[in-house]
Enzyme design. Structure first.
Site, PDB file in Angstrom:
ATOM      1  N   ASP A 312       0.858  -1.180   0.000  1.00  0.00           N
ATOM      2  CA  ASP A 312       0.000   0.000   0.000  1.00  0.00           C
ATOM      3  C   ASP A 312       0.898   1.234   0.000  1.00  0.00           C
ATOM      4  O   ASP A 312       1.622   1.490   0.967  1.00  0.00           O
ATOM      5  CB  ASP A 312      -0.900  -0.012   1.244  1.00  0.00           C
ATOM      6  CG  ASP A 312      -1.900   1.139   1.257  1.00  0.00           C
ATOM      7  OD1 ASP A 312      -1.824   2.018   0.365  1.00  0.00           O
ATOM      8  OD2 ASP A 312      -2.750   1.178   2.163  1.00  0.00           O
ATOM      9  N   GLU A 314       1.155   4.460   0.683  1.00  0.00           N
ATOM     10  CA  GLU A 314       0.648   5.622   1.410  1.00  0.00           C
ATOM     11  C   GLU A 314       1.575   5.956   2.567  1.00  0.00           C
ATOM     12  O   GLU A 314       2.309   5.102   3.068  1.00  0.00           O
ATOM     13  CB  GLU A 314      -0.758   5.353   1.954  1.00  0.00           C
ATOM     14  CG  GLU A 314      -1.803   5.085   0.887  1.00  0.00           C
ATOM     15  CD  GLU A 314      -3.196   4.963   1.470  1.00  0.00           C
ATOM     16  OE1 GLU A 314      -3.827   5.999   1.726  1.00  0.00           O
ATOM     17  OE2 GLU A 314      -3.645   3.815   1.688  1.00  0.00           O
TER      18      GLU A 314
END
Length: 476
Positions: A312, A314
């Site tokens: 992910d 982020e």
């Protein structure tokens, strides 16, 4: 007079240009010498490559939930032959031995007596056709060991003179087999869409995936992500590393009671990897940084009996020190390369991505297609995951739901029908807090369309770090 001077000037200029042209061509153009045509040879070559026909992948994972698994092996050619041409495909124990040595793995050879190749492994490609297929059947046996990954290495050992192979890898196709017959509680059919669930483990016990059970006894979620461990920068060593906060580390340290009960029912348990506010990120590592971090991820998966990772992109700081040999500027290529190196480090495990940030949008890395290094791509809320490169929608989620803040789509009846009609292989859910079960169950009514059996009303849940269930909703 002026006209004549202009003509002479033009003539002189033209002769000068011709002289320069001839001089520039002196090293490359020799009158009477035949040109080198080797660079054009591939235009005429019938280069072969071996793939699984269902997935079109070189490396494949088979979860053997039933007594017999069937697929086909496909031989493809870059150019159709002008005459019939044959190849012989065989189970190649020597190749597996070489593979294990090269990759420092210990995969066991799947028992040959449980493998059946159609036509005794002989494939014939007819004129004007670029492909041929061969049936492959894998059967369960009493001798198979639990929690052992077996390998079926297939090799083209004999090929007609009309077929050649660009490189040694093109001759091979590998299958990794897990015996799941005693872990069948999650198997709902080979071609049915599957559920992919992110659990915020700082607050929620991953065993709560067991709350989601169909009335026919099957569990809804096929894969659970422990969300999340982090990729962080170690200032002392100057490299990225896997950082587990106390909640994640507690689960890993107690995986026999908090993780393995999921796996014993056939649910894949995946370690989420998320940025953590420094320059270490899943899409900002150098090629060497990707290799090193991938090896560390593989050590975690093998040490704690996990089934793979989820990336992910982020919460990482994009201000990267590119003078550090482990890092690179954030890019789609860096994100895809980490997936590729992770798949190389643990080919029998799942490499999955949350399609956000720069993870991931490349079709190829070093000539390797996205389908070879990405097993599952799940979309952000309110969208569908794209099939990149030669990936199919079987590797993608067609709907994604956020349960805690009620965002994204619902797996209602019409959405479930769309997933099946369009050929999506997955649907995704995020943050299933037990106090929201009533609302979550309403958002999953399409399960009956997918599987012919509705979800049972919730009756149990697991408190944080508990190994035994509590009564829902009485014990909330």
């Amino acid at each position: 007079m002026k006209v004549r001077k202009i003509k002479y000037s033009l003539f002189a200029s033209m002769m000068a240009v011709v002289a320069v042209f001839l001089a520039s061509c002196e090293d490359t153009l020799e009158i009477g010498k035949l040109p080198d045509e080797s660079q054009y040879e591939d235009i005429y070559a019938k280069n072969g490559y071996l793939r699984d026909a269902k997935s079109n992948r070189v490396t494949n994972i088979i979860d053997l939930f039933t007594e017999n698994y069937k697929t086909s092996v496909r031989l493809g050619l870059t150019k159709a032959p002008t005459v019939s041409s044959s190849v012989k495909v065989e189970v190649d124990a020597a190749y597996l031995e070489a593979y294990n040595k090269e990759h420092e793995t210990t995969f066991k050879l799947f028992p040959k007596e449980l493998i059946t190749l159609g036509d005794e492994g002989l494939m014939t490609i007819n004129p004007d056709s670029k492909t041929a297929e061969l049936s492959l059947s894998v059967t369960g046996g009493e001798a198979l060991e639990e929690d052992v990954t077996y390998a079926i290495p297939l090799t083209v050992n004999e090929a007609g003179s009309d077929i050649q192979f660009n490189n040694e890898e093109s001759r091979h196709c590998m299958y990794f087999v897990n015996d799941m017959r005693k872990k069948g509680d999650v198997f709902k059919g080979e071609d049915k869409p599957k559920g992919f669930l992110f659990i915020e483990v700082n607050d929620v016990n991953p065993l709560n995936a067991l709350s989601f059970q169909l009335e026919n006894g099957k569990y809804l979620w096929d894969a659970v992500v422990l969300f999340a461990a982090n990729i962080n920068y170690d200032t002392a060593s100057g490299r990225p590393y896997v950082k587990c906060n106390p909640n994640v580390q507690y689960l890993l340290d107690n995986n026999e009671t908090l993780i393995q009960p999921l796996r014993k029912r056939g649910i894949k348990v995946i370690l989420g990897i998320l940025g953590n506010h420094d320059m270490a990120g899943v899409a900002q590592l150098s090629p060497q940084g990707c290799k090193d971090f991938a090896r560390e991820l593989a050590r975690y998966c093998y040490a704690y009996d996990l089934d793979g990772v989820n990336f992910d992109d982020e919460w990482s700081d994009p201000n990267v020190d590119v003078n550090n040999p482990s890092f690179a500027f954030p890019s789609y290529e860096a994100g895809a390369r980490l997936c590729l190196e992770t798949k190389r480090a643990m080919p029998d495990k799942l490499v999955t991505v949350f399609c956000w940030g720069k993870m991931h949008s490349l079709d190829q890395v070093d000539g390797v297609d996205a389908k070879e290094y990405t097993d599952i791509a799940v979309a952000n809320y309110g969208s569908t995951a794209p099939a990149l490169g030669q990936m199919t929608l079987k590797q993608c989620s067609g709907v994604s739901s956020e349960y805690n803040e009620r965002r994204g789509g619902d797996l209602n009846a019409s959405t479930a029908q769309r997933l099946m009609n369009d050929g999506y292989g997955w649907f995704m859910g995020f943050a299933p807090f037990p106090n929201n079960y009533n609302d979550i169950w309403k958002r999953l009514e399409g399960a009956e369309v997918l599987y012919g059996s509705p979800l049972k009303e919730p009756s149990l849940f697991y408190k944080k770090n508990a190994t035994e269930p509590s009564v829902w909703p009485n014990d909330l």
